[in-house]
Design an enzyme around this catalytic site. Structure first.
Site, mmCIF file in Angstrom:
data_model
loop_
_atom_site.group_PDB
_atom_site.id
_atom_site.type_symbol
_atom_site.label_atom_id
_atom_site.label_comp_id
_atom_site.label_asym_id
_atom_site.label_seq_id
_atom_site.Cartn_x
_atom_site.Cartn_y
_atom_site.Cartn_z
ATOM 1 C CG ASP A 198 -1.897 1.166 1.207
ATOM 2 O OD1 ASP A 198 -1.972 1.862 0.179
ATOM 3 O OD2 ASP A 198 -2.568 1.410 2.225
ATOM 4 C CB ILE A 199 3.690 2.043 -2.182
ATOM 5 C CG1 ILE A 199 4.240 0.695 -1.697
ATOM 6 C CG2 ILE A 199 4.770 3.107 -2.246
ATOM 7 C CD1 ILE A 199 4.703 0.677 -0.238
ATOM 8 C CD GLU A 200 -2.310 5.255 0.313
ATOM 9 O OE1 GLU A 200 -2.752 6.404 0.422
ATOM 10 O OE2 GLU A 200 -2.863 4.257 0.820
ATOM 11 C CB ALA A 201 4.509 8.459 0.666
#
Length: 292
Positions: free
Chosen positions: A150-153
């Site tokens: 869950d890579i959001e940055a």
């Protein structure tokens, strides 16, 4: 006549067995771990509503940082109080539910600085959560089924290397990704293109250009793009309640089951629905699971 009687008895027996057998999950993935009031992991799996549970999140890792598992009010890894979750994890798995470690999140401190950094993070995850060995396994001796990205940055670099390293270990590791619905995803596109991901649960919320907003036109257009990715299954990621997604995307259960699911289920890659999160799921999964 005797043959017909035996055949009828067999059919009835099979029907009774199928009716009595509990149904755990109907293609629904849920995130658990970010609110101490959302109920235990055991209760989550005992609900019979979920096929996948993502334990969220490993919020800090990479770039030389000491990894940190953040399970909000559930337990404190620093005090070694999360190891008791091993029993719950094994019980979930005993019901046929896949339990994954979700890494990243919307507010974590994580990044990968190189392919070697990705290898070191993969080794840490393997030894501490998967099939490896470590004296400091935060969740005890339970062996999780895989890892959810869950890579959001940060940048989109080296997540493909992390995927390759995790899949390269000695046991089968399920890989999932949770990209945002604008296609392609800014952070995970390169990783997903490796073709190593079993499940891609796309976040069709907090993203006005491709989420439900009174009609499903934009959502369906984006869904058709996402079903072209190299993954075994693609899931429709939704908020389990309006409060779960401040920027929108919630779909009332009756609208989802009557207007949206019939359209997206025609895709051979359709895998089900992902929900954010257990904290907000107060009846939503139960209302939709028969149609997923």
């Amino acid at each position: 006549m005797a043959f017909h009687t035996q055949a009828l008895t067999l059919v009835l027996s099979l029907l009774i067995v199928s009716l009595c057998k509990p149904s755990y999950g109907a293609g629904i993935a849920i995130y658990w771990g970010q609110n101490g009031g959302e109920g235990s992991l055991a209760d989550t799996c005992n609900s019979g509503n979920y096929q996948f549970v993502n334990i969220a999140f490993l919020t800090t890792f990479g770039n030389g940082q000491t990894p940190v598992l953040n399970l909000a009010g559930h337990c404190d890894p620093n005090a070694n109080t999360c190891t008791g979750l091993s029993t719950d994890i094994k019980a979930c798995q005993g019901k046929g539910i896949k339990v994954l470690l979700s890494i990243g999140g919307a507010s974590g401190s994580y990044s990968l600085s190189s392919a070697d950094d990705a290898r070191q993070v993969a080794d840490y995850i393997w030894n501490n959560f998967l099939g490896g060995q470590s004296n400091s396994r935060p969740l005890g001796d339970a062996v999780l089924d895989g890892v959810d990205f869950d890579i959001e940055a940060g940048s989109g670099q080296f997540w493909d290397d992390l995927a390759r390293e995790l899949k390269g270990q000695q046991r089968k590791v399920s890989l999932a990704a949770a990209p945002q619905c604008p296609f392609p995803d800014a952070h995970l596109d390169t990783a997903i293109k490796t073709g190593l991901f079993d499940y891609v649960w796309v976040q069709f919320y907090n993203n006005p250009p491709c989420q439900y907003s009174g009609n499903a036109n934009n959502l369906l257009s984006a869904w058709n793009q996402w079903t072209t990715v190299q993954a075994n299954q693609v899931f429709l990621g939704l908020p389990a309640a309006p409060a779960a997604a401040p920027s929108g995307g919630f779909i009332p259960a009756d609208v989802l089951t009557s207007q949206v699911l019939p359209s997206i289920k025609t895709s051979p890659k359709y895998g089900g629905v992902m929900l954010w999160s257990k904290q907000y799921d107060n009846g939503y999964s139960a209302a939709i699971k028969g149609s997923v």
